[in-house]
Design an enzyme around this catalytic site. Structure first.
Site: not given
Length: 379
Positions: A291, A302, A316
């Site tokens: 999460s 990224d 998740k």
């Protein structure tokens, strides 16, 4: 049983609380809804007429509401009574009355095990180890069908009261008698490693985590840290607000994460102040990093702000929100999915680290941490 009729109100009317704004929405009474209400009323009459035992009105109502939400088949959606929600608020604040044990639950088997104990808590130094299986709380035998929230609720209690916890390790079992007291959750831990490498572990993302992160990072810098390892292993997640505020202190300007709801509406969480880390960074992850942990790990990966080391994360990639029913109770529902800055939704997929390293449980060495140190030594 007349109070039980309030269930019909719960079935027919919902008052939603979303991000601090009350949204009142009146739903039309469809044939299905009216049929459901009539059936609830009929069951009430049958209980009144035939049930021999005593009836706890509140539990009867609460279980009806819980059943309604459970019918979604979503393990992350749930009904919270007023008392349940108050306890949840306490847990996310980072301060609670309990014994100071981090527990995790295997989503497949339902088995609840120890992650670690909190330093200075009633459980600290009593002998519990990571992986010990919780089998009993007082006289209650823990079932694999029970949620971690239900078991934690039994462990918590008023300050000064006692609780007995039984754990199994291999073929041996041991019971600990502990006294509950106020425990401030130390969600951030730090230490200096060799070659001016700072180590900062985030155990979960609570309200107090942001301040603890700032304090911990400042302490490491004062001690001479020139590079940093952030350990997110076994971190189950937490508050979206907390993880984005921490990401703002690591990343340059740009997107941290964005969410998309059922209608395709997107909301972007961005770093606007360009307050970045300015030192080499490694993030440690494993299969229990979930999460909010994955939001931070995904943003760092990224944005090329650091190197992910360890094992693939839990996966998740959905967001839950709390919706006010209007009487102090709340419904937690999955209402959107989140995406990393590059547009990846990692739900049930996880995030692959840049450098995969398995943790060898047969050795005392921390191979994942060692690899992160090796990487930073070359920076």
């Amino acid at each position: 049983m007349k109070k039980f009729s309030k269930i019909l109100v719960g079935v027919l009317v919902v008052i939603c609380l979303v991000e601090g704004f009350f949204l009142f929405r009146a739903y039309g009474f469809s044939d299905d809804t009216l049929s459901m209400a009539r059936k609830v009323s009929r069951i009430e009459q049958i209980i009144d007429k035939y049930y021999k035992g005593s009836v706890n009105q509140k539990e009867l109502e609460d279980y009806t509401y819980r059943g309604l939400v459970a019918g979604l088949g979503d393990q992350y959606s749930a009904y919270y009574s007023e008392e349940d929600f108050a306890e949840l608020e306490e847990s996310t604040s980072g301060v609670y009355y309990g014994v100071g044990i981090y527990l995790t639950q295997d989503v497949k088997t339902g088995v609840i095990t120890v992650v670690k104990t909190i330093k200075g808590s009633p459980a600290d130094g009593k002998g519990m180890k990571k992986g010990d299986i919780l089998t009993q709380v007082d006289d209650h035998k823990v079932k694999n069908t029970e949620s971690l929230d239900e078991i934690v609720k039994k462990i918590k209690g008023e300050e000064g009261t006692k609780v007995s916890l039984t754990f199994r390790r291999g073929s041996d079992s041991k019971t600990y008698r502990l006294t509950r007291r106020s425990v401030e959750n130390p969600t951030v831990e730090t230490k200096m490693l060799k070659n001016n490498i700072g180590y900062l572990s985030i155990l979960e993302f609570d309200e107090i985590t942001v301040t603890q992160f700032e304090t911990g990072l400042a302490k490491l810098k004062k001690q001479g840290a020139e590079s940093l390892i952030i350990d997110l292993r076994d971190n189950p997640g937490g508050l979206l607000k907390s993880v984005t505020q921490i990401a703002e202190k690591i990343l340059p300007k740009g997107t941290i994460v964005y969410t998309e709801d059922k209608d395709g509406n997107k909301k972007y969480y961005k770093d606007e102040d360009n307050q970045q880390l300015h030192m080499p960074l490694c993030i440690l992850t494993n299969e229990n990093s979930a999460s909010a942990s994955e939001i931070l790990a995904g943003a760092v990966k990224d944005r090329n702000a650091g190197t992910l080391v360890g094992e693939k994360t839990f996966g998740k990639g959905i967001v839950q929100g709390f919706f006010d029913v209007g009487d102090g109770s709340y419904v937690k529902l999955t209402y959107s999915s989140y995406y990393t800055p590059a547009g990846h939704n990692i739900h049930k997929k996880g995030i692959k680290p840049d450098v995969t390293v398995k943790d060898n449980t047969k050795t005392k060495a921390d191979e994942q941490l060692q690899k992160a140190v090796e990487i930073l030594e070359k920076k």
